[in-house]
Design an enzyme around this catalytic site. Structure first.
Site, PDB file in Angstrom:
ATOM      1  N   ASN A 145      55.294 109.819  34.572  1.00  0.00           N
ATOM      2  CA  ASN A 145      54.109 109.064  34.990  1.00  0.00           C
ATOM      3  C   ASN A 145      53.417 108.349  33.833  1.00  0.00           C
ATOM      4  O   ASN A 145      52.720 107.349  34.048  1.00  0.00           O
ATOM      5  CB  ASN A 145      53.111 109.981  35.696  1.00  0.00           C
ATOM      6  CG  ASN A 145      53.393 110.080  37.182  1.00  0.00           C
ATOM      7  OD1 ASN A 145      54.047 109.217  37.765  1.00  0.00           O
ATOM      8  ND2 ASN A 145      52.904 111.141  37.803  1.00  0.00           N
ATOM      9  N   PHE A 196      56.813 117.620  38.228  1.00  0.00           N
ATOM     10  CA  PHE A 196      57.116 117.328  36.820  1.00  0.00           C
ATOM     11  C   PHE A 196      56.660 115.937  36.396  1.00  0.00           C
ATOM     12  O   PHE A 196      57.244 115.348  35.481  1.00  0.00           O
ATOM     13  CB  PHE A 196      58.617 117.502  36.521  1.00  0.00           C
ATOM     14  CG  PHE A 196      59.275 118.617  37.267  1.00  0.00           C
ATOM     15  CD1 PHE A 196      58.659 119.849  37.390  1.00  0.00           C
ATOM     16  CD2 PHE A 196      60.497 118.436  37.873  1.00  0.00           C
ATOM     17  CE1 PHE A 196      59.257 120.884  38.100  1.00  0.00           C
ATOM     18  CE2 PHE A 196      61.109 119.456  38.585  1.00  0.00           C
ATOM     19  CZ  PHE A 196      60.485 120.693  38.703  1.00  0.00           C
ATOM     20  N   CYS A 197      55.633 115.402  37.053  1.00  0.00           N
ATOM     21  CA  CYS A 197      55.086 114.071  36.697  1.00  0.00           C
ATOM     22  C   CYS A 197      56.151 112.989  36.747  1.00  0.00           C
ATOM     23  O   CYS A 197      56.084 112.008  35.993  1.00  0.00           O
ATOM     24  CB  CYS A 197      54.443 114.110  35.307  1.00  0.00           C
ATOM     25  SG  CYS A 197      53.039 115.217  35.169  1.00  0.00           S
ATOM     26  N   ASN A 198      57.140 113.151  37.620  1.00  0.00           N
ATOM     27  CA  ASN A 198      58.203 112.151  37.752  1.00  0.00           C
ATOM     28  C   ASN A 198      58.446 111.891  39.235  1.00  0.00           C
ATOM     29  O   ASN A 198      59.426 112.377  39.818  1.00  0.00           O
ATOM     30  CB  ASN A 198      59.479 112.653  37.081  1.00  0.00           C
ATOM     31  CG  ASN A 198      60.538 111.572  36.932  1.00  0.00           C
ATOM     32  OD1 ASN A 198      60.634 110.669  37.754  1.00  0.00           O
ATOM     33  ND2 ASN A 198      61.342 111.661  35.887  1.00  0.00           N
TER      34      ASN A 198
END
Length: 483
Positions: free
Chosen positions: A142, A399-401
């Site tokens: 992100n 996982f901020c993805n």
């Protein structure tokens, strides 16, 4: 006097071990001497993509340095400032050497983390409609995805290159097509050297290919650099971002933007602050930026932590990045083989893997979900609760993805758009219900320098003991607040 301040007691120098770590016994010695606190506290740490762990000698080196000298704010000229300035400059040089970057071509800007390094590029890059667009792979953290808001503010388009197949890679043909740009335009191409979701190592050959076609390239090396050489002299990214705690655990709060000096000159900062200017007038309302890295380092740099970047790099290179790479690859192979062998009594798989099934072109990050006895995904909160009780540290969630997660869970784009427009969806459970998802994310297991086979085997035993032939209830779980 300044030179003596820089010296460190040899008892605390990283890498001072009787034998090198070129074999597995070497890593066993390192585990016992430098990371013995893991076994002493009976902790199984499998979240190296989240953060590396510090060696004891790194921590001792900082204590030794800070108790033998006086270090003040580098924004002046004094007996306390001079050694600080020298140490920060030495750290810059050390970073360039680690990255294989020519000091005549590259500049090191210290930042709080990789996210701040991305922001520096995004806020200053000359995005323009039809002239300079943003190109992203769907597999991005992100911190990189957020660049699209800078592009949007300047009316520049953002294009995502999709992931293909169960290994969650990007097809070379799709990259080539995207590099042709909309209406022949160019701009900034950003991708991770290694996925923080699936562990896929994306081809660094894309960098010279993109630059030959007129693109600037931002390389996210945060998950890559801990066990792979950067070699920027070969690949030549315009902007490379890192967080040093991901590489060697300590210090936190220090990252880097390693930029081609010529590319750094393209960035136009939207504001100035203490330390970034050469001269400024309040009444005249004008300013001139300082030269080089100083123009991008807001306020006072973290001058107590930055010298420890050099200590950490000395530690990693005393072992050898290639040796760490091979160590991580061995453990990853053992983990992948073990996960593939986990089965319920009726032969159904106990786990579902996202990404490559072998160690070819992948790192030590493995994403999966646990499957219950009926073949359904076990809520990731259950795994988080149970693994914590077993003193196993791993990662659960998105996982901020989001792009990699959307590809892994095969969520259709139209469903995502509809959900985004649905103002009645206000909680995470609402979003999951609209998308028809059984869980809010995956389980991420990642090995690193301090990991050993016992850690991998303990995880495999835990998964089998906790979930084989079982369908655990989600009752009593804490509500999700976000992803």
């Amino acid at each position: 006097m300044t030179e003596n301040v820089h010296e460190t007691d040899s008892r605390h120098m990283p890498g001072n071990h009787p034998e090198g770590p070129g074999d597995r016994d070497g890593f066993a010695r390192i585990r016992a001497v430098e990371y013995g606190y893991l076994d002493e506290t009976r902790h199984i740490y499998l979240d190296h993509t989240g953060a590396g762990l510090p060696a004891r000698s790194q921590l001792s080196a900082q204590t030794d340095r800070l108790t033998r000298g006086v270090f003040g704010n580098p924004h002046t000229d004094s007996p306390a400032s001079a050694p600080t300035t020298a140490l920060v400059d030495e750290a810059r040089e050390r970073v360039l050497r680690f990255a294989g970057a020519d000091p005549a071509e590259y500049t090191v800007v210290f930042t709080p983390n990789a996210t701040a390094a991305c922001r520096l590029v995004g806020e200053g890059y000359p995005f323009r409609r039809r002239r300079a667009e943003l190109l992203l792979t769907l597999d991005n953290h992100n911190s990189v995805n957020g660049l699209r808001e800078f592009a949007r503010a300047r009316r520049a388009p953002t294009t995502y290159i999709p992931l293909a197949g169960p290994e969650m890679r990007v097809a070379d043909e799709a990259v080539d097509a995207a590099l042709r740009g909309r209406r022949g335009g160019r701009g900034l191409f950003a991708f991770p050297a290694q996925s923080n979701f699936s562990g896929v190592r994306h081809p660094l050959e894309w960098i010279p290919r993109a630059r030959e076609r007129g693109w600037h390239v931002l390389l996210d090396a945060a998950a890559f650099a801990a066990s792979n050489p950067l070699r920027l002299s070969r690949w030549g990214a315009d902007f490379t971002v890192l967080s040093w705690y991901k590489v060697f655990g300590f210090p936190t709060g220090v990252g880097c933007l390693i930029a081609r000096t010529s590319s750094l000159a393209l960035l136009r900062r939207p504001w100035f602050s203490g330390g970034t200017i050469q001269v400024v007038s309040a009444l005249g309302r004008w300013h001139r930026f300082a030269a080089g890295a100083a123009a991008f380092e807001d306020g006072t740099v973290n001058f107590h932590a930055i010298p420890e970047v050099r200590t950490g790099l000395d530690w990693i290179e005393s072992i050898g990045v290639e040796a760490v790479h091979d160590h991580v690859a061995r453990l990853t192979a053992r983990l992948l083989t073990g996960l593939a062998g986990l089965r319920h009594s009726d032969g159904r798989p106990l786990t579902r893997l996202y990404g490559p099934r072998t160690t070819a072109r992948r790192g030590g990050t493995v994403a999966l979900n646990v499957l219950d006895a009926g073949g359904s995904v076990v809520d990731e909160r259950i795994v988080a609760r149970d693994s914590s009780a077993a003193r196993i540290s791993l990662r659960t969630g998105c996982f901020c993805n989001p792009g990699a997660g959307e590809a892994a869970f095969q969520i259709a784009a139209d469903a995502l758009r509809r959900t985004g427009r649905d103002r009645t969806a206000v909680t995470m459970e609402d979003y999951l219900a609209r998308l028809g998802l059984p869980s809010a994310g995956a389980i991420r297991v990642s090995v690193g320098l301090s990991s050993n086979t016992a850690d991998v085997d303990a995880l495999l035993r835990f998964l089998e003991d906790a979930y084989r032939d079982r369908s655990p209830s989600p009752d009593g779980l804490v509500p999700r607040t976000g992803c």
